[in-house]
Design a protein around this motif. Structure first.
Motif, mmCIF file in Angstrom:
data_model
loop_
_atom_site.group_PDB
_atom_site.id
_atom_site.type_symbol
_atom_site.label_atom_id
_atom_site.label_comp_id
_atom_site.label_asym_id
_atom_site.label_seq_id
_atom_site.Cartn_x
_atom_site.Cartn_y
_atom_site.Cartn_z
ATOM 1 N N LEU A 1 24.015 7.248 2.482
ATOM 2 C CA LEU A 1 23.719 5.664 2.022
ATOM 3 C C LEU A 1 24.863 5.083 2.418
ATOM 4 C CD1 LEU A 1 21.756 3.708 0.739
ATOM 5 C CD2 LEU A 1 22.472 4.499 -1.443
ATOM 6 N N TYR A 2 26.049 5.359 1.736
ATOM 7 C CA TYR A 2 27.180 4.707 1.910
ATOM 8 C C TYR A 2 27.353 4.528 3.638
ATOM 9 C CZ TYR A 2 32.453 4.001 2.317
ATOM 10 O OH TYR A 2 33.693 3.578 2.480
ATOM 11 N N GLU A 3 27.265 5.741 4.479
ATOM 12 C CA GLU A 3 27.400 5.299 5.830
ATOM 13 C C GLU A 3 26.321 4.310 6.452
ATOM 14 O OE1 GLU A 3 29.783 5.813 8.694
ATOM 15 O OE2 GLU A 3 30.092 7.232 7.117
ATOM 16 N N TYR A 4 25.203 4.528 6.009
ATOM 17 C CA TYR A 4 24.162 3.365 6.306
ATOM 18 C C TYR A 4 24.557 1.951 6.053
ATOM 19 C CZ TYR A 4 19.464 1.592 7.150
ATOM 20 O OH TYR A 4 18.314 0.756 7.438
ATOM 21 N N LEU A 5 25.105 1.863 4.834
ATOM 22 C CA LEU A 5 25.464 0.435 4.412
ATOM 23 C C LEU A 5 26.452 -0.008 5.410
ATOM 24 C CD1 LEU A 5 25.716 0.792 0.566
ATOM 25 C CD2 LEU A 5 23.917 -0.768 1.759
ATOM 26 N N ILE A 6 27.629 0.685 5.840
ATOM 27 C CA ILE A 6 28.475 0.440 6.524
ATOM 28 C C ILE A 6 27.961 0.001 8.174
ATOM 29 C CG2 ILE A 6 30.583 1.077 8.096
ATOM 30 C CD1 ILE A 6 31.156 3.162 5.817
ATOM 31 N N GLU A 7 26.982 0.614 8.433
ATOM 32 C CA GLU A 7 26.360 0.693 9.796
ATOM 33 C C GLU A 7 25.459 -0.598 9.824
ATOM 34 O OE1 GLU A 7 25.121 0.848 13.736
ATOM 35 O OE2 GLU A 7 26.623 1.745 12.830
ATOM 36 N N ILE A 8 24.559 -1.024 8.714
ATOM 37 C CA ILE A 8 23.817 -2.285 8.778
ATOM 38 C C ILE A 8 24.788 -3.147 8.636
ATOM 39 C CG2 ILE A 8 21.775 -0.991 8.327
ATOM 40 C CD1 ILE A 8 21.782 -1.996 5.242
ATOM 41 N N LYS A 9 25.790 -3.214 7.906
ATOM 42 C CA LYS A 9 26.634 -4.447 7.479
ATOM 43 C C LYS A 9 27.237 -4.779 8.873
ATOM 44 C CE LYS A 9 27.049 -3.917 2.550
ATOM 45 N NZ LYS A 9 28.214 -3.666 1.309
ATOM 46 N N HIS A 10 27.768 -3.865 9.503
ATOM 47 C CA HIS A 10 28.495 -3.635 10.760
ATOM 48 C C HIS A 10 27.653 -4.698 11.851
ATOM 49 C CE1 HIS A 10 29.849 -2.089 14.813
ATOM 50 N NE2 HIS A 10 30.626 -3.201 14.589
ATOM 51 N N ARG A 11 26.293 -4.350 11.909
ATOM 52 C CA ARG A 11 25.521 -4.958 12.674
ATOM 53 C C ARG A 11 25.368 -6.465 12.292
ATOM 54 N NH1 ARG A 11 20.440 -0.599 13.650
ATOM 55 N NH2 ARG A 11 21.678 1.153 14.740
ATOM 56 N N GLU A 12 25.098 -6.634 11.037
ATOM 57 C CA GLU A 12 24.993 -8.098 10.385
ATOM 58 C C GLU A 12 26.208 -8.887 11.004
ATOM 59 O OE1 GLU A 12 23.406 -9.818 6.487
ATOM 60 O OE2 GLU A 12 25.578 -8.785 6.155
ATOM 61 N N LEU A 13 27.510 -8.315 10.988
ATOM 62 C CA LEU A 13 28.513 -9.117 11.270
ATOM 63 C C LEU A 13 28.549 -9.315 12.684
ATOM 64 C CD1 LEU A 13 31.373 -7.259 9.298
ATOM 65 C CD2 LEU A 13 30.638 -9.562 9.016
ATOM 66 N N LEU A 14 28.090 -8.557 13.448
ATOM 67 C CA LEU A 14 27.922 -8.754 15.064
ATOM 68 C C LEU A 14 26.911 -10.002 15.304
ATOM 69 C CD1 LEU A 14 28.298 -5.287 16.394
ATOM 70 C CD2 LEU A 14 29.900 -6.880 16.198
ATOM 71 N N ARG A 15 25.697 -9.931 14.480
ATOM 72 C CA ARG A 15 24.760 -10.830 14.784
ATOM 73 C C ARG A 15 25.229 -12.268 14.302
ATOM 74 N NH1 ARG A 15 19.427 -9.357 15.698
ATOM 75 N NH2 ARG A 15 18.844 -11.277 14.622
ATOM 76 N N ARG A 16 26.000 -12.260 13.440
ATOM 77 C CA ARG A 16 26.453 -13.683 12.972
ATOM 78 C C ARG A 16 27.585 -14.070 13.874
ATOM 79 N NH1 ARG A 16 28.025 -12.670 6.588
ATOM 80 N NH2 ARG A 16 26.144 -12.836 5.523
ATOM 81 N N ARG A 17 28.274 -13.344 14.656
ATOM 82 C CA ARG A 17 29.117 -13.693 15.693
ATOM 83 C C ARG A 17 28.441 -14.143 16.800
ATOM 84 N NH1 ARG A 17 33.915 -9.279 15.960
ATOM 85 N NH2 ARG A 17 34.730 -9.678 13.933
ATOM 86 N N THR A 18 27.241 -13.907 17.002
ATOM 87 C CA THR A 18 26.482 -14.393 18.177
ATOM 88 C C THR A 18 25.436 -15.232 17.752
ATOM 89 O OG1 THR A 18 25.076 -12.161 18.057
ATOM 90 C CG2 THR A 18 26.976 -12.430 19.459
ATOM 91 N N ASN A 19 25.380 -15.808 16.403
ATOM 92 C CA ASN A 19 24.360 -16.520 15.777
ATOM 93 C C ASN A 19 22.920 -16.155 15.875
ATOM 94 O OD1 ASN A 19 26.312 -18.928 15.436
ATOM 95 N ND2 ASN A 19 26.328 -19.359 17.681
#
Length: 275
Positions: free
Chosen positions: A254-272
């Motif tokens: 679960l911890y690893e999954y949180l890292i992955e989805i938060k990482h994806r969220e950060l990348l999406r924010r960078r591209t609006n």
């Protein structure tokens, strides 16, 4: 004799037992991150050295703590939910007088417990650099910090015990929710984007070189949470630790999954593309 350093933040529950476990030392330091509970009062009542510093990140906090005026050349570094065993204390007392100057640190096996069960198979990283020669260590990485040692690192036989679930599952989850946020930020910043080979990951010249290479390779894999669960359960044998091992492997996934989805969220924010 050795000095003892205990890093704390709101540890009124675990600090008393930790202090009891290091009563052998005549130089105990509690380095507190401005606790809002009774942590500082407990330290003062016990007559140990109390120091405070506003927390910024894990590496900086430990680096600041290692600048304290320790009475002895060696310091045992603990968190409040950790306890050195009597056997470890005896081993340290026996081995330090014969330790050459070239040795600057010792790795010690940490035994993690969940609901009274030692996670003998499920635990991912059993050895930690915790006995340090003063002035010979520098911590790096803001979360899940790494100790970089100036000199040789030896290894002790006896363990110390760790009770990461002493405050309950909810506390562990909340703590690792914060960890996962910073891990995702480091991943988004490209901290693990450097080239790494399997040779480095398996046969690097020291533990930290191998660990960095392993992380760099691991973060390039698809389906990391599932891979981690399968690795812990069947390669490392978490299933052999029974219900506690299965629970721990699942929490780590679960911890690893949180890292992955938060990482994806950060990348999406960078591209609006957040919404």
């Amino acid at each position: 004799m050795i000095s003892v350093l205990i890093l704390t933040y709101n540890e009124e529950q675990d600090l008393p037992a930790c202090l009891d476990s290091v009563a052998f030392s005549d130089d105990i330091h509690v380095f507190d991150s401005n606790s809002t509970d009774k942590t500082q009062q407990i330290a003062q009542n016990r007559g140990v050295h109390l120091h405070t510093r506003a927390f910024d990140n894990y590496a900086a906090q430990r680096n600041a703590a290692m600048q304290l005026p320790f009475l002895h050349p060696w310091v045992l570094v603990l968190d409040a939910d950790e306890r050195p065993t009597p056997a470890l204390i005896a081993e340290i007392a026996k081995i330090l007088p014969k330790t050459p100057e070239t040795t600057a640190a010792f790795r010690i096996r940490r035994r993690d417990f969940l609901w009274g069960t030692w996670l003998a198979h499920a635990q991912m990283s059993p050895f930690y650099v915790r006995l340090l020669r003063v002035g010979r260590v520098q911590y790096t990485r803001e979360v899940n910090e790494i100790a970089e040692i100036s000199g040789e690192t030896a290894q002790l036989t006896e363990p110390f015990d760790h009770f990461p679930f002493s405050k309950g599952i909810s506390h562990w989850v909340a703590k690792h929710n914060n960890y996962s946020t910073r891990e995702a930020e480091l991943l988004a910043e490209g901290s693990f984007s450097h080239d790494a080979s399997f040779h480095q990951a398996l046969f690097g010249h020291d533990f930290h070189t191998r660990r960095i290479a392993q992380k760099a390779i691991f973060y390039q894999l698809p389906g990391r949470p599932v891979i981690k669960w399968l690795y812990m359960m069947f390669f490392r044998g978490a299933v052999l630790d029974g219900q506690a091992g299965i629970m721990y492997a699942t929490l780590q996934s679960l911890y690893e999954y949180l890292i992955e989805i938060k990482h994806r969220e950060l990348l999406r924010r960078r591209t609006n593309k957040l919404l």
